[in-house]
Write an enzyme that holds these catalytic residues in place. Structure first.
Site, mmCIF file in Angstrom:
data_model
loop_
_atom_site.group_PDB
_atom_site.id
_atom_site.type_symbol
_atom_site.label_atom_id
_atom_site.label_comp_id
_atom_site.label_asym_id
_atom_site.label_seq_id
_atom_site.Cartn_x
_atom_site.Cartn_y
_atom_site.Cartn_z
ATOM 1 N N GLY A 130 17.886 25.960 33.907
ATOM 2 C CA GLY A 130 17.079 26.081 32.706
ATOM 3 C C GLY A 130 17.612 25.329 31.507
ATOM 4 O O GLY A 130 17.209 25.592 30.370
ATOM 5 N N GLY B 23 17.174 22.194 30.800
ATOM 6 C CA GLY B 23 16.230 21.205 30.295
ATOM 7 C C GLY B 23 16.234 19.905 31.075
ATOM 8 O O GLY B 23 15.690 18.902 30.612
ATOM 9 N N LYS C 144 12.428 15.288 43.690
ATOM 10 C CA LYS C 144 13.135 16.572 43.631
ATOM 11 C C LYS C 144 13.394 16.975 45.084
ATOM 12 O O LYS C 144 12.487 17.442 45.782
ATOM 13 C CB LYS C 144 12.264 17.612 42.922
ATOM 14 C CG LYS C 144 12.854 19.013 42.891
ATOM 15 C CD LYS C 144 13.696 19.230 41.665
ATOM 16 C CE LYS C 144 14.153 20.682 41.559
ATOM 17 N NZ LYS C 144 14.826 20.964 40.312
ATOM 18 N N GLU D 118 16.226 14.585 40.707
ATOM 19 C CA GLU D 118 16.627 15.789 39.972
ATOM 20 C C GLU D 118 17.100 16.865 40.950
ATOM 21 O O GLU D 118 16.376 17.259 41.865
ATOM 22 C CB GLU D 118 15.465 16.336 39.140
ATOM 23 C CG GLU D 118 15.864 17.575 38.345
ATOM 24 C CD GLU D 118 14.689 18.252 37.658
ATOM 25 O OE1 GLU D 118 14.888 19.369 37.153
ATOM 26 O OE2 GLU D 118 13.582 17.683 37.649
ATOM 27 N N GLY E 259 19.310 23.289 39.866
ATOM 28 C CA GLY E 259 20.402 24.015 39.227
ATOM 29 C C GLY E 259 21.607 23.131 38.923
ATOM 30 O O GLY E 259 21.501 21.918 38.783
ATOM 31 N N PRO F 128 15.464 16.834 20.955
ATOM 32 C CA PRO F 128 15.346 18.064 20.170
ATOM 33 C C PRO F 128 14.326 19.013 20.791
ATOM 34 O O PRO F 128 13.592 18.647 21.723
ATOM 35 C CB PRO F 128 14.862 17.557 18.819
ATOM 36 C CG PRO F 128 14.041 16.346 19.160
ATOM 37 C CD PRO F 128 14.742 15.706 20.333
ATOM 38 N N LEU G 164 10.902 20.584 21.087
ATOM 39 C CA LEU G 164 9.614 19.978 20.752
ATOM 40 C C LEU G 164 8.511 21.029 20.786
ATOM 41 O O LEU G 164 8.380 21.778 21.756
ATOM 42 C CB LEU G 164 9.287 18.860 21.750
ATOM 43 C CG LEU G 164 10.254 17.670 21.769
ATOM 44 C CD1 LEU G 164 9.891 16.713 22.895
ATOM 45 C CD2 LEU G 164 10.247 16.947 20.432
#
Length: 208
Positions: free
Chosen positions: A13, A15, A33, A100, A103, A184, A186
């Site tokens: 989690g 990002g 993935k 990606e 975890g 940042p 968003l």
């Protein structure tokens, strides 16, 4: 020439899917993935599709799609299967590729093999996605040390969250790693706002 990159997180989690979507969109890259744990909500591939805007043929099918949102070895066990890491190999594509992981790097793929063992076999450049929030120094430096102990090339670290100059500089200095930039928070998080934030904070020359 654009290299393939593996995106890992310092935690679940953090990002990394958001960053992956931004990088895929900026490079018009293929996205893969290998293992998706959790199918009830939007999958990471679906999120990248929505936020990156790349053509559907650049979104490669997951090797494993597991229903339970848990560590891959637990999700696989719940379905009576076992992930075979030896069968996982980066797809051969024309142009850039963004992979990606699920975890953090120490997440097990099965009872004997960790994600980091797979990364050590691939030897592809890794981008570490880290929070800027409290606790990020410890998580980030541990992740970087684990990667380097296995001679896995580290391309840099990408930060997510509000600007926190001190921890970001500390991670870059003590981790001997390049700080690539920061996305940042968003609101709204949409394709246009993500594209603009990435362009403002990152340099494409760092990824080519």
């Amino acid at each position: 020439m654009t290299r393939p990159f593996v995106i890992v997180g310092t935690d679940t989690g953090v990002g990394k899917t958001c960053f992956s979507a931004a990088l895929v969109g900026a490079l018009n890259a293929h996205y893969w993935k290998p293992v998706q744990s959790g199918l009830e909500e939007e999958t990471d591939t679906q999120t990248v599709a929505r936020l990156s805007g790349v053509a559907p043929d650049r979104l490669l099918a997951e090797a494993w799609r597991l229903k339970l949102p848990a560590s891959p070895h637990i999700s696989a066990r719940a379905e009576g299967v076992e992930i075979d890491p030896a069968a996982l190999a980066p797809p051969q594509v024309e142009g850039p590729l963004v992979i990606e992981t699920a975890g953090g790097v120490m997440v097990p793929l099965n009872d004997d093999v960790l994600t980091i063992d797979l990364l050590a076999r691939w030897r592809l450049p890794v981008i570490v996605v880290a929070r800027t929030a409290l606790g990020t120094i410890n998580h980030s430096l541990l992740t970087l040390e684990a990667l380097r102990r296995r001679d896995i090339p580290v391309h840099g670290v990408a930060f997510m969250g509000d600007a926190e100059k001190a921890p970001q500089e500390t991670i870059a200095r003590l981790g001997s790693v390049r700080a690539l930039g920061r996305l940042p928070r968003l609101d709204p998080l949409a394709r246009e706002t993500l594209r603009a934030a990435f362009a403002a904070s990152f340099s494409l020359s760092d990824f080519t």
